[in-house]
Write a protein that holds these residues in place. Structure first.
Motif, PDB file in Angstrom:
ATOM      1  N   LEU A 218       3.582   5.863  -3.131  1.00 53.72           N
ATOM      2  CA  LEU A 218       4.822   6.566  -3.446  1.00 53.72           C
ATOM      3  C   LEU A 218       5.259   6.374  -4.891  1.00 53.72           C
ATOM      4  CD1 LEU A 218       6.880   5.771  -0.210  1.00 53.72           C
ATOM      5  CD2 LEU A 218       5.629   7.868  -0.742  1.00 53.72           C
ATOM      6  N   GLY A 219       4.556   5.495  -5.612  1.00 50.89           N
ATOM      7  CA  GLY A 219       4.896   5.257  -7.006  1.00 50.89           C
ATOM      8  C   GLY A 219       6.143   4.424  -7.196  1.00 50.89           C
ATOM      9  N   ILE A 220       6.411   3.524  -6.235  1.00 52.09           N
ATOM     10  CA  ILE A 220       7.556   2.621  -6.360  1.00 52.09           C
ATOM     11  C   ILE A 220       7.068   1.192  -6.142  1.00 52.09           C
ATOM     12  CG2 ILE A 220       9.250   4.332  -5.608  1.00 52.09           C
ATOM     13  CD1 ILE A 220       9.153   3.134  -2.824  1.00 52.09           C
ATOM     14  N   SER A 221       7.911   0.234  -6.421  1.00 55.72           N
ATOM     15  CA  SER A 221       7.507  -1.164  -6.266  1.00 55.72           C
ATOM     16  C   SER A 221       7.648  -1.604  -4.820  1.00 55.72           C
ATOM     17  CB  SER A 221       8.367  -2.057  -7.160  1.00 55.72           C
ATOM     18  OG  SER A 221       9.703  -2.090  -6.680  1.00 55.72           O
ATOM     19  N   PRO A 222       6.832  -2.585  -4.375  1.00 55.74           N
ATOM     20  CA  PRO A 222       6.966  -3.106  -3.008  1.00 55.74           C
ATOM     21  C   PRO A 222       8.354  -3.665  -2.723  1.00 55.74           C
ATOM     22  CG  PRO A 222       4.876  -3.777  -3.955  1.00 55.74           C
ATOM     23  CD  PRO A 222       5.665  -3.170  -5.073  1.00 55.74           C
TER      24      PRO A 222
ATOM     25  N   VAL B 198      10.579  13.478  -1.028  1.00 53.13           N
ATOM     26  CA  VAL B 198       9.575  14.519  -1.250  1.00 53.13           C
ATOM     27  C   VAL B 198       8.171  13.919  -1.245  1.00 53.13           C
ATOM     28  CG1 VAL B 198       8.655  16.169  -2.931  1.00 53.13           C
ATOM     29  CG2 VAL B 198      11.113  16.086  -2.470  1.00 53.13           C
ATOM     30  N   GLN B 199       8.012  12.741  -1.855  1.00 53.06           N
ATOM     31  CA  GLN B 199       6.711  12.065  -1.864  1.00 53.06           C
ATOM     32  C   GLN B 199       6.269  11.715  -0.444  1.00 53.06           C
ATOM     33  OE1 GLN B 199       4.613  11.233  -4.451  1.00 53.06           O
ATOM     34  NE2 GLN B 199       5.906  12.397  -5.871  1.00 53.06           N
ATOM     35  N   VAL B 200       7.209  11.222   0.356  1.00 56.80           N
ATOM     36  CA  VAL B 200       6.891  10.845   1.736  1.00 56.80           C
ATOM     37  C   VAL B 200       6.444  12.072   2.527  1.00 56.80           C
ATOM     38  CG1 VAL B 200       7.851   9.957   3.892  1.00 56.80           C
ATOM     39  CG2 VAL B 200       8.442   8.856   1.725  1.00 56.80           C
ATOM     40  N   ILE B 201       7.157  13.183   2.367  1.00 57.13           N
ATOM     41  CA  ILE B 201       6.824  14.411   3.093  1.00 57.13           C
ATOM     42  C   ILE B 201       5.436  14.909   2.724  1.00 57.13           C
ATOM     43  CG2 ILE B 201       7.451  16.848   3.395  1.00 57.13           C
ATOM     44  CD1 ILE B 201      10.391  15.981   3.008  1.00 57.13           C
ATOM     45  N   GLU B 202       5.145  14.903   1.428  1.00 53.48           N
ATOM     46  CA  GLU B 202       3.867  15.433   0.949  1.00 53.48           C
ATOM     47  C   GLU B 202       2.686  14.559   1.341  1.00 53.48           C
ATOM     48  OE1 GLU B 202       4.362  15.918  -3.236  1.00 53.48           O
ATOM     49  OE2 GLU B 202       5.432  17.839  -3.057  1.00 53.48           O
ATOM     50  N   ARG B 203       2.848  13.249   1.293  1.00 56.68           N
ATOM     51  CA  ARG B 203       1.720  12.346   1.495  1.00 56.68           C
ATOM     52  C   ARG B 203       1.483  11.975   2.959  1.00 56.68           C
ATOM     53  NH1 ARG B 203      -0.259  10.216  -3.184  1.00 56.68           N
ATOM     54  NH2 ARG B 203       0.968  10.615  -5.070  1.00 56.68           N
ATOM     55  N   TYR B 204       2.526  12.032   3.779  1.00 56.94           N
ATOM     56  CA  TYR B 204       2.372  11.527   5.150  1.00 56.94           C
ATOM     57  C   TYR B 204       2.739  12.546   6.225  1.00 56.94           C
ATOM     58  CZ  TYR B 204       1.987   7.099   2.713  1.00 56.94           C
ATOM     59  OH  TYR B 204       1.586   6.087   1.876  1.00 56.94           O
ATOM     60  N   ASP B 205       2.825  13.817   5.850  1.00 61.92           N
ATOM     61  CA  ASP B 205       3.159  14.852   6.827  1.00 61.92           C
ATOM     62  C   ASP B 205       4.399  14.445   7.627  1.00 61.92           C
ATOM     63  OD1 ASP B 205       2.909  17.231   8.203  1.00 61.92           O
ATOM     64  OD2 ASP B 205       1.599  16.383   9.740  1.00 61.92           O
ATOM     65  N   PHE B 206       5.415  14.013   6.912  1.00 63.14           N
ATOM     66  CA  PHE B 206       6.635  13.472   7.517  1.00 63.14           C
ATOM     67  C   PHE B 206       7.611  14.607   7.802  1.00 63.14           C
ATOM     68  CE2 PHE B 206      10.937  11.593   6.889  1.00 63.14           C
ATOM     69  CZ  PHE B 206      10.914  10.718   7.955  1.00 63.14           C
TER      70      PHE B 206
ATOM     71  N   ALA C 172       0.829  -1.206   0.000  1.00 65.43           N
ATOM     72  CA  ALA C 172       0.000   0.000   0.000  1.00 65.43           C
ATOM     73  C   ALA C 172       0.864   1.257   0.000  1.00 65.43           C
ATOM     74  CB  ALA C 172      -0.928  -0.008   1.206  1.00 65.43           C
ATOM     75  N   MET C 173       1.902   1.280   0.832  1.00 66.17           N
ATOM     76  CA  MET C 173       2.753   2.461   0.855  1.00 66.17           C
ATOM     77  C   MET C 173       3.510   2.613  -0.450  1.00 66.17           C
ATOM     78  SD  MET C 173       5.765   3.668   3.507  1.00 66.17           S
ATOM     79  CE  MET C 173       4.778   4.767   4.516  1.00 66.17           C
ATOM     80  N   ALA C 174       4.011   1.505  -0.993  1.00 65.63           N
ATOM     81  CA  ALA C 174       4.744   1.560  -2.255  1.00 65.63           C
ATOM     82  C   ALA C 174       3.879   2.145  -3.359  1.00 65.63           C
ATOM     83  CB  ALA C 174       5.241   0.171  -2.625  1.00 65.63           C
ATOM     84  N   ALA C 175       2.598   1.726  -3.388  1.00 67.43           N
ATOM     85  CA  ALA C 175       1.692   2.238  -4.416  1.00 67.43           C
ATOM     86  C   ALA C 175       1.498   3.740  -4.282  1.00 67.43           C
ATOM     87  CB  ALA C 175       0.344   1.516  -4.323  1.00 67.43           C
TER      88      ALA C 175
END
Length: 445
Positions: free
Chosen positions: A30-34, A53-61, A25-28
């Motif tokens: 972030l647009g990367i493979s599991p 950058v994807q992690v910061i934007e999607r998960y308030d990291f 689910a997280m890989a999907a």
């Protein structure tokens, strides 16, 4: 353009579990493979800037959590703890410690917290000096925000020009309505400074020499103008006793004074231009040897790092009364340690002379052992137990080739003076005692 990348597997894994996601689910999201995410979490692939950058934007990291190891002093802080004699039989080297920190930073932080709470075999409440020292070591004696603020104040006051003491006194008068008054020793028996708010005076003992007077004035300016930042640092240190908090506050306030008198960029530039020649630095910054020595342990600004020194101060009886490891990797010597062959002790026989020595410390410990050391005596005036101290600077020998004071001194390990692990634990039968002048290279007063 090449992407910057870093290993951050444990932090990403904790984030995924916090969100209740599977790797798929997280890989999907972030647009990367599991499989790629699995490799990242196991630190077998770096976390690229694009994925971060994807992690910061999607998960308030919060990306600052990737530097969580700074809270325990990074790899050097963990190495110092692992060098404890209680772990000596495990032969833990620096590479193994680095792997531990990279693979399990939270577990490493838990170990560091437990070790610090144990107080190296003493209860924290019984060791406020050690608690305060370890709080300084966690920062490697570099407090970036304080340094930047002090540098801005120094630039504002143009402390690089004219009389530094006069400029600081004028700052106290104009901004804080405080005057500076020098009082005779009989009026201030046993103390060097006193803030009299009723009289609106910073009172200094006549026994203080010029460099010490300037330091006390700078200290008062820093204490008033950076009070909030200082108290934030003290609160964040989570020290359990009032004594430890007071000692840490005193250290940080002294740090601000040094940063005002020796602004970071100008001081580092002078160090690099002169080969860290302490005699020149003293004159250029109108500071004492012990003030310069302490400042040299702080030069760890990101992108503008100086050489990693440690500094220590010894009384005439040979007892160490102060120790700052900075970023040197040096560990605090054990209680009661004595090395009569060390040049620090010979300094008392050579009052005011700057002495150098290449030495080997420790046996089988997971910290650097070969050091280049510089020592000289300093006079302590205006205090109840006025006496002479010896101040020593230490630098790992592999860096010492850059030093002006190392010229003519062999830095070959075979030529270093062996000092063992301190008299109480050493038992060396061929120890070079007592300290002799022939062990030191005299480089002038």
């Amino acid at each position: 353009m090449t992407e910057t990348a870093l290993l951050a597997g444990p932090a990403l894994r904790r984030l995924r579990k916090r969100e209740g996601l599977t790797q798929a689910a997280m890989a999907a999201s972030l647009g990367i493979s599991p499989s790629y995410l699995n490799l990242i979490e196991r630190n077998q692939r770096p976390l690229s800037a694009r994925v971060l950058v994807q992690v910061i934007e999607r998960y308030d990291f919060d990306p600052r959590s990737l530097r969580e190891d700074e809270a325990i002093g990074g790899i050097d802080g963990l190495v110092r703890r692992m060098a404890d004699k209680r772990f000596a039989d495990l032969s833990i080297d620096r590479e193994e410690v680095q792997e531990f920190l990279a693979a399990a930073p939270q577990a490493a932080a838990a170990f560091a917290r437990l070790y610090d709470t144990a107080g190296e075999g003493k209860a924290r409440a019984d060791d406020p000096v050690g608690d305060a020292r370890r709080a300084v070591e966690r920062w490697q004696n570099h407090f970036a925000d304080l340094d930047h603020s002090a540098e801005e104040t120094a630039d504002e006051l143009r402390l690089s020009r004219g009389d530094t003491g006069a400029a600081l006194m004028e700052r106290l008068r104009e901004k804080h309505q405080l005057s500076v008054r020098i009082l005779p020793t009989e009026v201030m028996p046993g103390i060097v400074h006193r803030l009299d708010l009723h009289a609106r005076q910073l009172q200094l003992s006549e026994m203080l020499p010029g460099a010490a007077r300037r330091f006390q004035i700078a200290r008062q300016v820093g204490a008033l103008e950076q009070r909030e930042q200082i108290e934030t640092l003290v609160a964040g240190a989570n020290l359990s006793s009032t004594d430890a908090r007071d000692m840490f506050r005193e250290h940080v306030t002294d740090y601000v004074a040094g940063a005002l008198l020796m602004p970071y960029r100008r001081f580092l530039r002078a160090c690099e231009q002169t080969g860290y020649d302490v005699n020149i630095l003293q004159r250029r910054f109108a500071s004492s040897f012990d003030q310069i020595a302490q400042r040299l342990t702080t030069l760890q600004r990101v992108g503008e790092r100086g050489l990693p020194f440690f500094s220590a101060r010894f009384g005439r009886t040979g007892r160490m009364v102060h120790f700052t490891s900075g970023a040197s990797g040096a560990i605090h010597p054990i209680d009661g340690a004595r090395w009569p062959a060390w040049v620090t002790y010979a300094a008392f026989e050579n009052r005011g002379s700057l002495l150098t020595q290449s030495v080997m410390f420790g046996e089988g410990e997971a910290v650097p052992k070969h050091w280049f050391t510089i020592a000289r005596t300093v006079e302590v005036d205006g205090v109840a137990c006025s006496s002479r101290k010896a101040v020593v600077l230490g630098l790992e020998a592999r860096f010492a080739g850059e030093l002006a004071h190392a010229r003519g001194v062999s830095l070959a390990p075979d030529d270093a003076v062996p000092l063992g692990v301190g008299c109480p634990r050493c038992g060396r039968v061929d120890c070079l005692t007592p300290a002799s002048r022939r062990l030191a290279a005299e480089t002038g007063p």
